[in-house]
Write a protein that holds these residues in place. Structure first.
Motif, short mmCIF file in Angstrom:
data_model
loop_
_atom_site.label_atom_id
_atom_site.label_comp_id
_atom_site.label_asym_id
_atom_site.label_seq_id
_atom_site.Cartn_x
_atom_site.Cartn_y
_atom_site.Cartn_z
N HIS A 1 -13.81 58.88 -17.04
CA HIS A 1 -12.84 58.02 -17.72
C HIS A 1 -13.30 56.57 -17.76
N THR B 1 -5.67 52.22 -16.59
CA THR B 1 -5.31 53.63 -16.77
C THR B 1 -5.88 54.54 -15.69
N GLU C 1 2.46 54.08 -24.64
CA GLU C 1 1.82 55.10 -25.47
C GLU C 1 0.39 55.39 -25.01
N THR C 2 -0.32 54.35 -24.60
CA THR C 2 -1.68 54.54 -24.08
C THR C 2 -1.64 55.37 -22.80
N ILE D 1 -8.74 51.55 -19.22
CA ILE D 1 -8.18 50.60 -20.18
C ILE D 1 -7.25 49.67 -19.42
N PRO E 1 -2.49 48.88 -19.96
CA PRO E 1 -2.08 49.84 -20.99
C PRO E 1 -0.58 49.79 -21.28
N ASP E 2 -0.22 50.03 -22.54
CA ASP E 2 1.20 50.17 -22.88
C ASP E 2 1.60 51.62 -22.64
N ALA F 1 -0.99 58.95 -23.68
CA ALA F 1 -2.16 59.56 -24.32
C ALA F 1 -3.23 59.89 -23.28
N VAL F 2 -3.49 58.97 -22.36
CA VAL F 2 -4.48 59.20 -21.31
C VAL F 2 -4.03 60.35 -20.40
N GLU G 1 -4.70 63.62 -22.31
CA GLU G 1 -6.13 63.90 -22.43
C GLU G 1 -6.71 64.34 -21.10
#
Length: 381
Positions: A354, A317, A363-364, A357, A360-361, A367-368, A371
């Motif tokens: 940070h 990410t 959605e991840t 991750i 990541p998919d 989301a990142v 944020e």
């Protein structure tokens, strides 16, 4: 005849894509486009090209336009509208020329609809290159680069084998402030930053060029497009913007693509590939140019490029954070909220906090992205 859906028709790349379509009306037709908030320009494009579907950002604007074009054009809005434009059944090629991570989901959906992708949206590969390239491979969809540098590499590699590549060399103009020291950048203005010496581009990309983040994003893109590790991707300052990029092979040969700085060349090549159409632009006169200059990049001077290499090597990410932080920081600079050098500071702070991750998919990633944007906005509230 190739039917084209154009995401981002009112931006710099979008307008030049329309120029290419106008120049070859017998070969291309515009069947759908998106226009963001530029409603007046959308009306002009509708009248000139008679598309079937048009997307705008706001539902209120869509309702207004729909009342004007009842029975002629379907007007849609928002992300769902972008997806409709990107997946339109009639379209053969989707040109993604939007700016920002908004281009990611429409690109994935266009791949699922098996559209050829002409990609000018850097953020799509920067934020989710692993997802996009796997998706393209799974669906057998070609992704053709529109950026001048990646188009140059793509052209240099025609007829070549991957195993023979030693490295690729992305050239960089250095942007508006290439001859200034860091001390001289303390109080530069937005107006100064927007004066690119060679290219005519949109505001965000011009600022990215001045910070060299534009080149950093291109390094990450090149990693995904050409399946190369970062240690095989170099950047070289070349202030004339005549050599658009180069490939060095393991026998010592270097193949370069040259031309005048005109984005219509890589745009048209993506639309006509593997063919080439005539294009009436200024021809490169090397005798007139006479001298070309090259210089190694100082990573301490252009810190955003260093951040991009770091984010790319970390992976997961982290490139999403790099991109989201940069977008918000550039927006803050353009509106006078932060200084030019504070763009770097915002990106560095976002990356330092940070915890990446891996793998990541979607959605991840989203989301990142959200944020990170919230965090960077909080830095200058």
């Amino acid at each position: 005849m190739r039917a084209i859906s154009l995401l981002g028709a009112t931006g710099s790349i979008g307008k030049q894509t329309l120029d290419v379509i106008r120049a070859h009306r017998d070969a291309f037709r515009l069947v759908a486009f998106s226009a963001g908030r530029n409603i007046e320009q959308a009306r002009i494009i509708i009248e000139q090209f008679s598309p079937k579907v048009v997307c705008v950002a706001q539902k209120e604007d869509a309702d207004t336009l729909q009342s004007e074009y009842i029975g002629r054009v379907r007007i849609v809005s928002g992300e769902d509208g972008l997806i409709e434009v990107a997946t339109m059944q009639e379209a053969d090629i989707v040109v993604n020329a939007v700016v920002g991570s908004v281009g990611l989901v429409p690109t994935l959906k266009a791949i699922e609809a098996k559209k050829t992708i002409a990609l000018a949206n850097k953020e799509t590969l920067v934020t989710a290159g692993h997802l996009v390239m796997k998706h393209a491979a799974d669906y057998g969809v070609p992704i053709l680069p529109v950026d001048s540098e990646h188009s140059a590499i793509f052209q240099c590699l025609q007829g070549e084998q991957q195993k023979n590549i030693e490295c690729i060399i992305l050239t960089a103009s250095g942007g508006s402030f290439r001859d200034r020291t860091r001390e001289q950048l303390e109080h530069v203005t937005v107006e100064e930053a927007l004066k690119h010496p060679n290219w005519s581009m949109g505001a965000k990309i011009t600022i990215d060029s001045a910070t060299m983040m534009n080149k950093g994003l291109e390094v990450i893109e090149a990693h995904w497009l050409f399946h190369l590790p970062y240690e095989q991707i170099d950047v070289l300052l070349h202030k004339e913007s005549i050599i658009h990029s180069m490939v060095q092979f393991h026998d010592g040969s270097i193949i370069a693509q040259l031309g005048t700085p005109d984005m219509r060349v890589p745009i048209q090549y993506a639309l006509t590939y593997p063919d080439r159409f005539p294009l009436h632009i200024e021809r490169l006169n090397l005798a007139q140019v006479a001298t070309l200059h090259f210089q190694k990049v100082d990573m301490n001077r252009f810190r955003c490029l260093q951040f991009a290499y770091e984010a790319g090597n970390i992976g997961g990410t982290m490139p999403t954070v790099l991109n989201a932080a940069n977008e918000e920081a550039v927006a803050a600079f353009l509106t006078g909220q932060i200084s030019f050098l504070a763009i770097e500071q915002c990106i560095e702070q976002a990356m330092e906090r940070h915890v990446p991750i891996a793998h990541p998919d979607l959605e991840t990633i989203r989301a990142v992205d959200r944020e990170t944007r919230q965090y960077v906005k909080s830095l200058h509230m």
